[in-house]
Design a protein around this motif. Structure first.
Motif, PDB file in Angstrom:
ATOM      1  N   ILE A  67      61.858  31.240  21.073  1.00 41.57           N
ATOM      2  CA  ILE A  67      62.287  29.896  20.660  1.00 41.57           C
ATOM      3  C   ILE A  67      62.187  28.929  21.831  1.00 41.57           C
ATOM      4  N   ASN A  68      62.399  29.417  23.043  1.00 42.28           N
ATOM      5  CA  ASN A  68      62.225  28.573  24.222  1.00 42.28           C
ATOM      6  C   ASN A  68      60.763  28.138  24.360  1.00 42.28           C
ATOM      7  N   ASN A  69      59.847  29.051  24.116  1.00 43.82           N
ATOM      8  CA  ASN A  69      58.421  28.697  24.153  1.00 43.82           C
ATOM      9  C   ASN A  69      58.064  27.731  23.024  1.00 43.82           C
ATOM     10  N   SER A  70      58.699  27.904  21.877  1.00 45.19           N
ATOM     11  CA  SER A  70      58.481  26.980  20.765  1.00 45.19           C
ATOM     12  C   SER A  70      58.947  25.580  21.135  1.00 45.19           C
ATOM     13  N   ILE A  71      60.087  25.506  21.776  1.00 39.65           N
ATOM     14  CA  ILE A  71      60.607  24.213  22.236  1.00 39.65           C
ATOM     15  C   ILE A  71      59.658  23.595  23.264  1.00 39.65           C
ATOM     16  N   LEU A 117      51.065  23.152  16.240  1.00 38.65           N
ATOM     17  CA  LEU A 117      50.765  24.417  15.567  1.00 38.65           C
ATOM     18  C   LEU A 117      51.353  25.597  16.330  1.00 38.65           C
ATOM     19  N   ALA A 118      51.185  25.609  17.640  1.00 39.36           N
ATOM     20  CA  ALA A 118      51.741  26.692  18.459  1.00 39.36           C
ATOM     21  C   ALA A 118      53.259  26.736  18.326  1.00 39.36           C
ATOM     22  N   SER A 119      53.877  25.572  18.333  1.00 40.76           N
ATOM     23  CA  SER A 119      55.323  25.501  18.207  1.00 40.76           C
ATOM     24  C   SER A 119      55.788  26.070  16.872  1.00 40.76           C
ATOM     25  N   LEU A 120      55.110  25.723  15.797  1.00 37.99           N
ATOM     26  CA  LEU A 120      55.487  26.218  14.473  1.00 37.99           C
ATOM     27  C   LEU A 120      55.237  27.713  14.324  1.00 37.99           C
ATOM     28  N   VAL A 121      54.150  28.190  14.889  1.00 38.56           N
ATOM     29  CA  VAL A 121      53.868  29.640  14.836  1.00 38.56           C
ATOM     30  C   VAL A 121      54.939  30.407  15.611  1.00 38.56           C
ATOM     31  N   LEU A 122      55.299  29.918  16.772  1.00 35.70           N
ATOM     32  CA  LEU A 122      56.360  30.572  17.549  1.00 35.70           C
ATOM     33  C   LEU A 122      57.697  30.532  16.812  1.00 35.70           C
ATOM     34  N   PHE A 123      57.959  29.436  16.124  1.00 36.14           N
ATOM     35  CA  PHE A 123      59.173  29.349  15.326  1.00 36.14           C
ATOM     36  C   PHE A 123      59.162  30.401  14.216  1.00 36.14           C
ATOM     37  N   LEU A 124      58.020  30.572  13.579  1.00 38.42           N
ATOM     38  CA  LEU A 124      57.889  31.603  12.546  1.00 38.42           C
ATOM     39  C   LEU A 124      58.126  32.991  13.128  1.00 38.42           C
ATOM     40  N   VAL A 125      57.587  33.249  14.302  1.00 40.11           N
ATOM     41  CA  VAL A 125      57.800  34.542  14.971  1.00 40.11           C
ATOM     42  C   VAL A 125      59.289  34.756  15.224  1.00 40.11           C
ATOM     43  N   GLU A 126      59.975  33.720  15.690  1.00 44.02           N
ATOM     44  CA  GLU A 126      61.406  33.845  15.976  1.00 44.02           C
ATOM     45  C   GLU A 126      62.199  34.118  14.704  1.00 44.02           C
ATOM     46  N   VAL A 127      61.862  33.441  13.629  1.00 43.48           N
ATOM     47  CA  VAL A 127      62.556  33.665  12.366  1.00 43.48           C
ATOM     48  C   VAL A 127      62.312  35.088  11.876  1.00 43.48           C
ATOM     49  N   ARG A 128      61.093  35.565  12.018  1.00 43.11           N
ATOM     50  CA  ARG A 128      60.783  36.945  11.605  1.00 43.11           C
ATOM     51  C   ARG A 128      61.546  37.964  12.458  1.00 43.11           C
ATOM     52  N   LEU A 129      61.655  37.698  13.747  1.00 38.28           N
ATOM     53  CA  LEU A 129      62.460  38.575  14.605  1.00 38.28           C
ATOM     54  C   LEU A 129      63.914  38.585  14.154  1.00 38.28           C
ATOM     55  N   ALA A 130      64.423  37.423  13.809  1.00 40.46           N
ATOM     56  CA  ALA A 130      65.813  37.321  13.378  1.00 40.46           C
ATOM     57  C   ALA A 130      66.050  38.092  12.083  1.00 40.46           C
ATOM     58  N   THR A 131      65.153  37.956  11.137  1.00 42.25           N
ATOM     59  CA  THR A 131      65.360  38.634   9.858  1.00 42.25           C
ATOM     60  C   THR A 131      65.179  40.136   9.964  1.00 42.25           C
ATOM     61  N   ARG A 132      64.406  40.583  10.935  1.00 39.96           N
ATOM     62  CA  ARG A 132      64.254  42.032  11.133  1.00 39.96           C
ATOM     63  C   ARG A 132      65.506  42.669  11.701  1.00 39.96           C
ATOM     64  N   THR A 133      66.291  41.907  12.444  1.00 38.86           N
ATOM     65  CA  THR A 133      67.472  42.496  13.082  1.00 38.86           C
ATOM     66  C   THR A 133      68.718  42.391  12.221  1.00 38.86           C
ATOM     67  N   ILE A 134      68.679  41.563  11.210  1.00 39.08           N
ATOM     68  CA  ILE A 134      69.856  41.397  10.362  1.00 39.08           C
ATOM     69  C   ILE A 134      69.681  42.282   9.141  1.00 39.08           C
ATOM     70  N   HIS A 135      70.406  43.377   9.142  1.00 43.55           N
ATOM     71  CA  HIS A 135      70.356  44.307   8.024  1.00 43.55           C
ATOM     72  C   HIS A 135      71.768  44.523   7.511  1.00 43.55           C
ATOM     73  N   VAL A 136      71.893  44.555   6.215  1.00 41.90           N
ATOM     74  CA  VAL A 136      73.174  44.882   5.613  1.00 41.90           C
ATOM     75  C   VAL A 136      73.325  46.396   5.687  1.00 41.90           C
ATOM     76  N   PRO A 137      74.457  46.882   6.178  1.00 46.56           N
ATOM     77  CA  PRO A 137      74.644  48.336   6.253  1.00 46.56           C
ATOM     78  C   PRO A 137      74.459  48.988   4.887  1.00 46.56           C
ATOM     79  N   LEU A 138      73.778  50.113   4.875  1.00 45.44           N
ATOM     80  CA  LEU A 138      73.444  50.807   3.642  1.00 45.44           C
ATOM     81  C   LEU A 138      74.682  51.146   2.828  1.00 45.44           C
ATOM     82  N   GLU A 139      75.748  51.541   3.515  1.00 45.44           N
ATOM     83  CA  GLU A 139      76.959  51.900   2.764  1.00 45.44           C
ATOM     84  C   GLU A 139      77.517  50.708   1.985  1.00 45.44           C
TER      85      GLU A 139
END
Length: 160
Positions: A75-79, A122-144
């Motif tokens: 996100i810093n690179n996106s900024i 374009l680079a800024s938006l692509v980096l933003f997309l990468v950051e959002v994808r990283l965020a969604t990969r780490t947020i998981h609802v516990p299976l239980e």
């Protein structure tokens, strides 16, 4: 004097589109900095948890800290790319006014500068997309929790 006034009016008309791009970039920067603030807040929470956890939970905190650190970099690179876009757009507007006052044909330079601004955006938006994808990969609802919710839903529906 009227010829100068006409040239100024024409230049202002030409510079309206880049100024809209500058405003949009400012709006994006607002979104990006908001995301960065949220990531930093999350990292502070995880740093506190780091010393309080052990075993599997500690490993999870360390893994999320790694991702949060990566997210801050992205996100810093996106900024940085968005700020670069804003600077280049300002340069474009300056080129348009220089062309009007100096009389040199700077059309090719203005076109290249505009293309550079678009590439930075374009680079800024692509980096933003990468950051959002990283965020969604780490947020998981516990299976239980998912299994409990599914069981509750089934009970409400009269299923076993």
């Amino acid at each position: 004097m009227s010829a100068d006034l006409g040239a100024i009016a024409g230049t202002i008309q030409l510079s309206v589109t880049p100024v809209f791009l500058l405003v949009a970039t400012g709006g994006l920067l607002n979104v990006f900095t908001g995301r960065l603030a949220r990531v930093i807040d999350r990292s502070r929470v995880l740093i506190e948890l780091w010393s309080e956890t052990q075993g599997h939970e500690h490993d999870r905190v360390v893994a999320e800290l790694r991702v949060v650190d990566r997210r801050m970099d992205v996100i810093n690179n996106s900024i940085a790319a968005a700020v670069g876009c804003g600077i280049v757009v300002c340069l474009l507007v300056a080129l348009l006014f220089a062309q009007a006052f100096v009389g040199f044909n700077l059309g090719a330079a203005a076109a290249w500068v505009f293309a550079l601004a678009m590439l930075l955006l374009l680079a800024s938006l692509v980096l933003f997309l990468v950051e959002v994808r990283l965020a969604t990969r780490t947020i998981h609802v516990p299976l239980e929790l998912l299994e409990l919710e599914e069981m509750g839903w089934r009970k409400r529906q009269g299923w076993r």
